[in-house]
Design a protein around this motif. Structure first.
Motif, short mmCIF file in Angstrom:
data_model
loop_
_atom_site.label_atom_id
_atom_site.label_comp_id
_atom_site.label_asym_id
_atom_site.label_seq_id
_atom_site.Cartn_x
_atom_site.Cartn_y
_atom_site.Cartn_z
N ASP A 142 0.84 -1.20 0.00
CA ASP A 142 0.00 0.00 0.00
C ASP A 142 0.87 1.25 0.00
N LEU A 143 0.47 2.22 -0.81
CA LEU A 143 1.12 3.53 -0.78
C LEU A 143 0.76 4.20 0.54
N SER A 144 1.77 4.49 1.35
CA SER A 144 1.51 4.94 2.72
C SER A 144 2.60 5.90 3.18
N PRO A 145 2.26 6.83 4.09
CA PRO A 145 3.29 7.70 4.69
C PRO A 145 4.36 6.91 5.44
N ASP A 146 4.06 5.65 5.75
CA ASP A 146 5.06 4.83 6.44
C ASP A 146 6.32 4.65 5.62
N ILE A 147 6.20 4.71 4.29
CA ILE A 147 7.39 4.54 3.44
C ILE A 147 8.39 5.65 3.74
N GLU A 148 7.92 6.88 3.75
CA GLU A 148 8.80 8.01 4.08
C GLU A 148 9.37 7.85 5.48
N ARG A 149 8.52 7.49 6.43
CA ARG A 149 8.96 7.37 7.83
C ARG A 149 10.03 6.30 7.99
N LEU A 150 9.85 5.17 7.33
CA LEU A 150 10.80 4.07 7.47
C LEU A 150 12.17 4.43 6.90
N VAL A 151 12.18 5.05 5.73
CA VAL A 151 13.47 5.42 5.13
C VAL A 151 14.09 6.58 5.90
N ALA A 152 13.27 7.54 6.35
CA ALA A 152 13.80 8.64 7.15
C ALA A 152 14.45 8.12 8.42
N GLY A 153 13.89 7.05 8.99
CA GLY A 153 14.49 6.47 10.18
C GLY A 153 15.88 5.91 9.93
N GLN A 154 16.13 5.51 8.68
CA GLN A 154 17.45 4.99 8.33
C GLN A 154 18.51 6.08 8.29
N LEU A 155 18.08 7.33 8.10
CA LEU A 155 19.06 8.42 8.05
C LEU A 155 19.86 8.48 9.34
N ASP A 156 19.18 8.47 10.48
CA ASP A 156 19.87 8.51 11.77
C ASP A 156 20.70 7.27 12.00
N GLU A 157 20.12 6.12 11.65
CA GLU A 157 20.80 4.85 11.93
C GLU A 157 22.09 4.71 11.13
N LYS A 158 22.10 5.19 9.88
CA LYS A 158 23.24 4.99 9.01
C LYS A 158 24.16 6.21 8.90
#
Length: 560
Positions: A142-158
């Motif tokens: 499903d096209l969802s705002p979660d996609i942005e949230r999940l990848v944005a979360g990788q910014l801090d982690e990586k």
């Protein structure tokens, strides 16, 4: 075939059905050597392993050797890439994979050749496999705002807070990731771009190098690609948009000079510049020289082939830079590059990858997703920046071809395939590349807003949703995908300008500090609305404003 390959002792064949037919008739595996004119380790393997008489004799006797230029054959590159270049790939006469590696020295090549010979003798076709990306359907979700949230979360982690950039091994500049972070983790984006500027920028000749092997940006690989430099011009220009800091404008400006001087071939932009000759592929003799010595030394060779996707990326970047700075040189060269692509490489919306000219032994593919995606993006940018409706007409043609021809028949996923579903080897199997689906989805979103045609937005939504079920496994390298998803889940800021392109109001709209916005010039310009602008946020259209100052205030009010 480049000079490096011609000087080896291997009896290279060109990529094509003839080579695979020869392999079938001789019951021999095929050796694919994936190389590039800019690849230092490719040339090193030619000098060492492929020029060794013993290795050459074994290869010529036991295999049908095929040389592939990855810039000219991107569909082959995407299917047979063994993890870097050179890629040394062994496959069956039908093109299925047996095994592969990257660079191999003389001893490594001897061992692999013997192992593959034994494998073919004892198992034959039973040893072959098909890559998962060519066997399985994309992970539709499903096209969802979660996609942005999940990848944005990788910014801090990586994020590497010690050296800048993302990741803990080799460092690529990741310009699309930096752009994604500019709206979500700006300090990370700026720190990363500063590290790229410090370590990958050529202060003397201009332009950015491709990547560094070390986490601390050491062991720089000195090739310069038009695509890398274009993407970095755009990223630095967008950083300048937010900050107004010359630290980000200066490298963009100097890279524009590099592109329009060194890579310009008289009609369009060449594809790359090699790292320079050296006995050690990790150390370019030319780039180890000081400025005075460089003046008296020939610069590394330039591949002046004008590829459609690279020229579109450069045009997009130069127009973006012009929008923020009024730099006329950037605009002029962007328009010249687009004119070249549209006149020489596009017919009926179908884009040809490059012009092979009169070379009888070379033929360019056409209808490749990467070419259509990047050209569509450049054309929508050109419409916003220049106001020229001709670019919008061309964008429709390019998009319509992609919608009609680059989505697999009977495929309900919504994803685009990378090109025609035909050709030797694995080319007849559809490949749905995530990165190019993200690029075309982003461009289709702009086109939908510029034309008011919902079918383009629907196609963009399908391309993003096709991969949504795997979003929790995506890293920062595919932040462009998250950008496309975010702009579809939450309509981008739109500024409608009822004024001529180039007016103070239009220029102010282009400089609104949101690089994911869409500016539509000339809306209602023939009516009594002339000289006004409207801000559209989440589908709600503001009252008219008439000055750049009012526009800035209205955007701030509606987006805070």
């Amino acid at each position: 075939m480049n000079e490096s390959a011609e000087e080896t002792k291997i009896e290279w064949r060109e990529w094509g059905e003839d080579a695979f037919e020869e392999a079938r008739n001789a019951d021999k595996p095929v050796l694919l050597s994936l190389s590039a004119t800019w690849c230092a380790w490719c040339h090193e393997m030619d000098r060492e392993a492929y020029s060794n008489p013993m290795v050459a004799a074994n290869v010529n006797d036991s295999f049908v050797p095929v040389r592939v230029d990855i810039d000219r054959q991107p569909r082959v590159r995407e299917r047979y890439n063994a993890g870097g270049f050179p890629s040394t790939v062994f496959c069956t006469p039908d093109g299925d994979l047996l095994t592969g590696a990257t660079y191999l020295g003389i001893d490594g090549m001897r061992k692999v050749v013997q192992r593959v010979r034994d494998l073919w003798t004892h198992k034959g076709e039973d040893a072959a496999r098909i890559p998962r990306s060519l066997r399985e359907d994309p992970p539709v979700g499903d096209l969802s705002p979660d996609i942005e949230r999940l990848v944005a979360g990788q910014l801090d982690e990586k994020f590497d807070d010690q050296f800048g950039g993302w990741g803990d091994s080799e460092k690529f500049p990741l310009p699309r990731t930096a752009e994604f972070a500019l709206k979500r983790e700006r300090e990370q984006a700026l720190a990363s771009l500063s590290a790229v500027r410090k370590h990958l920028y050529d202060d003397y000749d201009g332009g950015f190098f491709r990547f560094a092997e070390g986490r601390d940006w050491s062991e720089v690989h000195h090739e310069k690609l038009a695509s890398t430099n274009a993407a970095l011009v755009r990223a630095f220009a967008n950083a300048y948009l937010y900050t107004g800091d010359e630290e980000y404008r200066d490298p963009a400006e100097r890279t524009v000079e590099y592109l329009t001087a060194t890579l310009w071939n008289g009609e369009a932009f060449g594809g790359s510049q090699a790292p320079g000759a050296s006995d050690d592929p990790n150390v370019s003799e030319y780039y180890a020289l000081g400025p005075t010595d460089r003046e008296t030394t020939d610069a590394p060779a330039v591949d002046r082939t004008a590829f459609a996707d690279a020229n579109a990326m450069v045009a997009d970047a130069l127009l973006t830079y012009h929008a923020y700075t009024d730099d006329e040189r950037a605009r002029t060269y962007a328009e010249r590059a687009l004119d070249y692509v549209l006149s020489e490489l596009v017919e009926g919306g179908e884009v040809t990858h490059f012009d092979a000219g009169n070379e009888a032994d070379e033929r360019s593919e056409s209808g490749l997703l990467a070419d259509h995606a990047h050209l569509l993006g450049a054309l929508t940018t050109a419409r916003q920046v220049t106001g020229d409706e001709a670019y919008l007409d061309a964008a429709r043609e390019v998009a319509d071809y992609a919608l009609d021809r680059l989505r697999a028949e009977g495929d309900d996923s919504g994803a685009f395939v990378d090109g025609p579903r035909e050709g030797p080897g694995l080319l007849d199997r559809p490949l749905r590349p995530l990165d190019h689906n993200a690029e075309i989805a982003d461009a289709l979103t702009d086109l939908a807003l510029l034309t008011g045609e919902d079918r383009y937005r629907e196609a963009a939504e399908g391309a993003v949703a096709a991969f949504a079920d795997a979003a929790d496994r995506f890293g920062v390298q595919v932040a462009a995908y998250a950008t496309a998803a975010a702009r579809l889940c939450r309509d981008p800021l739109v500024v409608e300008v009822a004024d001529d392109a180039g007016s103070d109001l239009h220029r102010a709209a282009l400089r609104v500090a949101d690089h994911e916005k869409v500016v539509i010039p000339g809306v209602g310009a023939e009516s009594d609305e002339q000289g006004t602008a409207y801000v559209v946020v989440d589908g709600e259209r503001s009252e008219a404003v008439t000055t750049p100052e009012e526009l800035s205030e209205r955007v701030a009010e509606l987006t805070e």
